[in-house]
Design a protein around this motif. Sequence first.
Motif, PDB file in Angstrom:
ATOM      1  N   GLN A  33       2.220  -7.988  -6.034  1.00 25.21           N
ATOM      2  CA  GLN A  33       2.086  -9.443  -5.976  1.00 25.21           C
ATOM      3  C   GLN A  33       2.838 -10.141  -7.117  1.00 25.21           C
ATOM      4  O   GLN A  33       3.407 -11.215  -6.932  1.00 25.21           O
TER       5      GLN A  33
ATOM      6  N   LYS B 252       5.482  -7.415  -1.181  1.00 27.72           N
ATOM      7  CA  LYS B 252       5.322  -8.855  -0.903  1.00 27.72           C
ATOM      8  C   LYS B 252       6.640  -9.647  -0.948  1.00 27.72           C
ATOM      9  O   LYS B 252       7.342  -9.695   0.054  1.00 27.72           O
TER      10      LYS B 252
ATOM     11  N   ALA C 103       0.840  -1.201   0.000  1.00 28.27           N
ATOM     12  CA  ALA C 103       0.000   0.000   0.000  1.00 28.27           C
ATOM     13  C   ALA C 103       0.876   1.253   0.000  1.00 28.27           C
ATOM     14  O   ALA C 103       0.591   2.216  -0.720  1.00 28.27           O
TER      15      ALA C 103
HETATM   16  C1  PLP Z   1      -1.103  -7.259  -1.529  1.00 30.96           C
HETATM   17  C2  PLP Z   1      -1.255  -6.205  -2.549  1.00 30.96           C
HETATM   18  C3  PLP Z   1      -1.225  -4.838  -2.211  1.00 30.96           C
HETATM   19  C4  PLP Z   1      -1.151  -4.360  -0.774  1.00 30.96           C
HETATM   20  O1  PLP Z   1       0.041  -4.736  -0.165  1.00 30.96           O
HETATM   21  P1  PLP Z   1       0.206  -4.565   1.433  1.00 30.96           P
HETATM   22  O2  PLP Z   1       1.631  -4.942   1.677  1.00 30.96           O
HETATM   23  O3  PLP Z   1      -0.778  -5.490   2.061  1.00 30.96           O
HETATM   24  O4  PLP Z   1      -0.086  -3.150   1.736  1.00 30.96           O
HETATM   25  C5  PLP Z   1      -1.277  -3.907  -3.238  1.00 30.96           C
HETATM   26  N1  PLP Z   1      -1.368  -4.283  -4.527  1.00 30.96           N
HETATM   27  C6  PLP Z   1      -1.413  -5.583  -4.885  1.00 30.96           C
HETATM   28  C7  PLP Z   1      -1.483  -5.938  -6.330  1.00 30.96           C
HETATM   29  C8  PLP Z   1      -1.369  -6.587  -3.919  1.00 30.96           C
HETATM   30  O5  PLP Z   1      -1.434  -7.872  -4.279  1.00 30.96           O
END
Ligand code: PLP
Length: 392
Positions: free
Chosen positions: A225, A251, A104
């Motif tokens: 992701q 991630k 985020a």
């Molecule tokens: C998981 C995810 C987010 C958010 O990531 P966080 O680390 O939970 O804030 C944003 N964009 C995508 C595409 C995601 O898969």
Amino acid sequence: MTNLKEKDAKYVAGTYARFPVEIKNGKGSILYDTDGKRYIDMGSGIGVTAFGIADDEWVSAVTSQLTRVQHTSNLYFTDPCAELAELLCEKTGMRKVFFGNSGAEANECAIKVARKWGEENLGADHYTIVTMKNSFHGRTVTTLAATGQDHYHEHFGPMTEGFVHGDIEDLDGVEKLIVEHKACAVMFECIQGEGGVIPLSADFVRGLDALAKKHGILLIVDEVQTGNGRTGELYAYMNYGITPDVVSTAKGLGGGLPIGACLLGERVCDTLKPGDHGSTYGGNPVCCAGAVSVISRLDEVFLASVKAKSRLVFHTLEGKEGIEGVTGAGLMIGIKTTRPAKDVVAECMAKGVLCLTAKDKVRLLPALNIPEDVLLEALGVILEAAKAQIPS
Ligand SMILES: *Cc1c(COP(=O)(O)O)cnc(C)c1O
């Protein structure tokens, strides 16, 4: 009920519907619960532990930094932060990197960059960002506004203004939104992850790139992701031969430590000036040391092994009883099953395989170095669960 479950229910904010599994320890792609039951980890902490649990090389990189200095703030220079930024830029051709702590936060940086760039280059009314319906960009109020799924917005309004959502695979519709709303950027995931592992077509992705060029706006790719080797390329956009202006990621980047990065291309690398943005933990030396250990190992040979395992997954699952379709790329896999995904996941869990869901699909995001025999063992359990009859 164990003491842990009671304590968690009593004291931890109830934002998660947890599975009834108490993880104690693990190694590689194997996890053990507090009763010593073995699980194959097909979720890797939602695509985070890129080299599995307690990977030796990663542990050594992290702990050796930990014993030197764990944090200094961004008032001073530290080596792992600069080394990671150099590595990311050299491997992508992007120019500069802003570090935060999550996906985020990486997207928040991308949005701030786009707004400032729009104001400076297109005019103060060019602040709107076109994102896609069914997308997911995070849970802060502004990244929720970017997220093109209404149900995430409920109860948390008013949303940050300046976001409109286009349909995927509808380039004309997206172009209309760009023009009507005086957009400064288009932002998308190459494969919508939380949205159900839905890959965008190469024509649509290249079309978005062309639209951004035609209208002189920024192309932002959310690789939170899909990034860091997950799809078999270092970043998923590399599958399409496009050149984004901004790439956000998190991630898998830290291999299990909280870090997010916003990669800035030629046009925007100097948009942010001192004081424009920041993060107390951003570029933390321990997290960056972990990320250097991950990114430095994602070379051509390793990425080819991810692609080979991907072919194995598709080949093993496609066309089998109870399997209606397999989507995704690399080791980011969505499986449409005849049985409800949550029933398949529950049965896999009972049989020692931990899977994820995404919308109506079973989702797999195993560690990128999962051994082939472990992968095949897990796929066998998934196939059994997919074809099992619902007990009457
Ligand atoms: C998981 C995810 C987010 C958010 O990531 P966080 O680390 O939970 O804030 C944003 N964009 C995508 C595409 C995601 O898969």
